[in-house]
Design a protein around this motif. Sequence first.
Motif, short mmCIF file in Angstrom:
data_model
loop_
_atom_site.label_atom_id
_atom_site.label_comp_id
_atom_site.label_asym_id
_atom_site.label_seq_id
_atom_site.Cartn_x
_atom_site.Cartn_y
_atom_site.Cartn_z
N LEU A 231 0.82 -1.20 0.00
CA LEU A 231 0.00 0.00 0.00
C LEU A 231 0.86 1.26 0.00
N GLU A 232 1.97 1.20 0.72
CA GLU A 232 2.88 2.33 0.75
C GLU A 232 3.52 2.56 -0.62
N LEU A 233 3.90 1.48 -1.29
CA LEU A 233 4.51 1.60 -2.62
C LEU A 233 3.51 2.07 -3.66
N GLN A 234 2.24 1.77 -3.46
CA GLN A 234 1.22 2.17 -4.42
C GLN A 234 0.70 3.57 -4.16
N TYR A 235 1.21 4.24 -3.16
CA TYR A 235 0.70 5.56 -2.82
C TYR A 235 0.82 6.53 -3.99
N PHE A 236 2.00 6.59 -4.60
CA PHE A 236 2.19 7.45 -5.76
C PHE A 236 1.91 6.62 -7.02
N LEU B 78 -1.27 6.34 -10.20
CA LEU B 78 -2.53 6.83 -10.75
C LEU B 78 -3.67 5.88 -10.44
N GLU B 79 -3.40 4.57 -10.44
CA GLU B 79 -4.46 3.59 -10.19
C GLU B 79 -5.14 3.80 -8.84
N ASN B 80 -4.41 4.30 -7.87
CA ASN B 80 -4.93 4.45 -6.51
C ASN B 80 -5.22 5.90 -6.13
N ASN B 81 -5.22 6.78 -7.12
CA ASN B 81 -5.44 8.19 -6.86
C ASN B 81 -6.77 8.60 -7.50
N ASP B 82 -7.83 8.54 -6.72
CA ASP B 82 -9.17 8.84 -7.25
C ASP B 82 -9.28 10.27 -7.75
N ASP B 83 -8.62 11.20 -7.08
CA ASP B 83 -8.68 12.60 -7.52
C ASP B 83 -8.06 12.76 -8.90
N ASN C 155 0.59 10.28 -11.46
CA ASN C 155 -0.72 10.92 -11.29
C ASN C 155 -1.20 11.38 -12.66
N HIS C 156 -2.07 12.37 -12.71
CA HIS C 156 -2.63 12.83 -13.97
C HIS C 156 -1.72 13.80 -14.72
N LYS C 157 -0.51 14.04 -14.21
CA LYS C 157 0.41 14.98 -14.85
C LYS C 157 1.83 14.45 -15.04
#
Length: 164
Positions: free
Chosen positions: A57-62, A64-69, A121-123
Motif C-alpha cells: 500500500l505504501e509503494l502504491q501511494y504514488f 494513478l491507479e490508486n489516486n481517485d482525484d 498521477n494525472h500529470k
Amino acid sequence: MKKNIYLYLFLFAALICLYLAVSGSKMSKVNTNRIQNLETKVDALKDSLQEKELRILELQYFSLENNDDALAYYDHLELENPVRYISDKLLETNESKGDNPLVPYEGMQNDFKINKIKVLNHKWILADFSDGKYWGEILIRYELKDDLGVDFTLMDHLLYTRSN
C-alpha cells in the motif's frame, strides 16, 4: 489351568491397555506441541503478511491507479485503463528510429529506449531508459487531451555512471 489362562489373558489385556494409554498420552503431548508450534508459525506469517500488505500500500501511494482525484480528470474520456493507455502511448515513442526522442542522451552501446514506466498521477510519469549497458531515469510531464492524444514534455533526467 483354565483359571491361569484367564489370569494371563487378563494381565496381557491390562498390559496392552496400559501400553496404549501411555503411548496415547505421549502422542497427545507431541501433537499438542506440534499444534502450538504451527500456531506460532501461523501468527508469525500473519504478521509478516500484514507487514507486506502495508508495504504494498505504501509503494502504491504514488500511483494513478490508486489516486481517485487524479483519475477523476479522465472520467469524461471513458478510458477503461488510463494508466495502460498512457504507458502504451509513451512506449510508442520507442518506435522511432534511433534514440527515444524523450531521452536527452545519445546511446553509447545501442539506442536509448524506455523500459519501465510509472504513471504517478494525472500529470507526471517516471520512466527508466537503457541502451543495454547504460541506464537512467526521466521525469515526464504529460497531458492527455480530449481527442486521446498525449503530449509528453521532459521535465528532468538522470544518467547513471558506471563505476568500475
